[in-house]
Design a protein around this motif. Structure first.
Motif, mmCIF file in Angstrom:
data_model
loop_
_atom_site.group_PDB
_atom_site.id
_atom_site.type_symbol
_atom_site.label_atom_id
_atom_site.label_comp_id
_atom_site.label_asym_id
_atom_site.label_seq_id
_atom_site.Cartn_x
_atom_site.Cartn_y
_atom_site.Cartn_z
ATOM 1 N N ALA A 132 0.929 -1.071 0.057
ATOM 2 C CA ALA A 132 -0.012 0.163 -0.123
ATOM 3 C C ALA A 132 0.808 1.194 0.058
ATOM 4 C CB ALA A 132 -0.891 -0.021 1.322
ATOM 5 N N THR A 133 2.203 1.320 0.363
ATOM 6 C CA THR A 133 2.980 2.309 0.238
ATOM 7 C C THR A 133 3.320 2.769 -0.996
ATOM 8 O OG1 THR A 133 4.174 1.893 2.444
ATOM 9 C CG2 THR A 133 5.449 3.097 1.036
ATOM 10 N N LEU A 134 3.619 1.856 -1.917
ATOM 11 C CA LEU A 134 3.921 1.996 -3.359
ATOM 12 C C LEU A 134 2.644 2.248 -4.309
ATOM 13 C CD1 LEU A 134 7.071 -0.366 -3.515
ATOM 14 C CD2 LEU A 134 7.181 1.954 -2.834
ATOM 15 N N ARG A 135 2.055 3.487 -3.903
ATOM 16 C CA ARG A 135 1.027 3.743 -4.926
ATOM 17 C C ARG A 135 1.056 5.545 -5.045
ATOM 18 N NH1 ARG A 135 -1.580 3.193 -0.222
ATOM 19 N NH2 ARG A 135 -3.147 4.967 0.550
ATOM 20 N N PRO A 136 0.683 5.871 -6.185
ATOM 21 C CA PRO A 136 0.586 7.320 -6.384
ATOM 22 C C PRO A 136 -0.008 8.265 -5.336
ATOM 23 C CG PRO A 136 -0.105 6.123 -8.494
ATOM 24 C CD PRO A 136 0.130 5.049 -7.428
ATOM 25 N N GLY A 137 0.510 9.255 -5.018
ATOM 26 C CA GLY A 137 -0.126 10.249 -4.042
ATOM 27 C C GLY A 137 0.487 9.901 -2.522
ATOM 28 N N VAL A 138 1.217 8.800 -2.337
ATOM 29 C CA VAL A 138 1.693 8.718 -0.909
ATOM 30 C C VAL A 138 2.981 9.221 -0.784
ATOM 31 C CG1 VAL A 138 2.595 6.874 0.632
ATOM 32 C CG2 VAL A 138 0.480 6.364 -0.829
#
Length: 200
Positions: A132-138
């Motif tokens: 879940a860390t590696l997604r756009p917007g984080v």
């Protein structure tokens, strides 16, 4: 007594079951086809707080002599989707470094050798195990150096899972299975060597 026992039953039924911690992870670190170390992640869940304890140990030898030694230990504390604390220590060939992160007010404060960096409260470290860390917007930060990083993320579906390619900086390829469990990793070492992870 009997009535009190009957009234207590609905309360017990509504109690939220304790969430199990994710299964521990262990990888062999392979450089140019030879195993040079291990990367492990151990989890513990208590009172709604998830602790992830990562350890990377690498030792490269040449003709029987150690030419490269790397130790990186990180402890993360997560409450739901929010990082609430991190302590990271690194020793690379005798040179030490550190990163500490804590929630302060509405943001996350990083502290490292170069001083303090303030980031949004939803910021997360590049520690790979958490899909879940590696997604756009984080907003992301490097837990080795306590600095913000902004790699380009390219997510693609692969057989039975997801591949995330980080473009920029050191670059990396991270693999996850259909359940979101971390299954693989590949990058280029400082000397240009190919480094990949194999499940232990």
């Amino acid at each position: 007594m009997r009535r009190r026992g009957v009234l207590a039953l609905p309360l017990l039924a509504l109690a939220e079951p304790a969430r199990a911690a994710p299964p521990d992870l262990s990888f062999r670190v392979v450089r140019e086809g030879s195993e040079v170390g291990r990367h492990t992640v151990r989890f513990r869940e208590e009172a709604g707080l998830l602790e992830a304890r990562s350890e990377v140990r690498i030792e490269v030898k040449l003709m029987g002599f150690t030419v490269y030694r790397y130790l990186h230990e990180t402890v993360e504390s997560w409450r739901g989707d929010r990082l609430v604390g991190l302590n990271s220590r690194i020793d690379k060939n005798g040179t030490a470094g550190f990163c500490e992160a804590r929630l302060v007010g509405a943001g996350l404060v990083l502290r490292g050798p170069a001083g303090e960096v303030r980031m949004p409260a939803q910021a997360a470290p590049l520690t790979w195990w958490r899909k879940a860390t590696l997604r756009p917007g984080v907003p992301l930060f490097d837990p080795r150096k306590a600095i913000a990083v902004e790699p380009e993320l390219r997510l693609t579906a692969v057989a039975g899972g997801t591949r995330v390619v980080l473009v920029g900086g050191e670059g990396a390829e991270v693999l996850y299975d259909a359940a979101g469990t971390w299954t693989g990793f590949a990058t280029t070492g400082e000397d240009g060597s190919a480094v990949r992870y194999a499940r232990a």
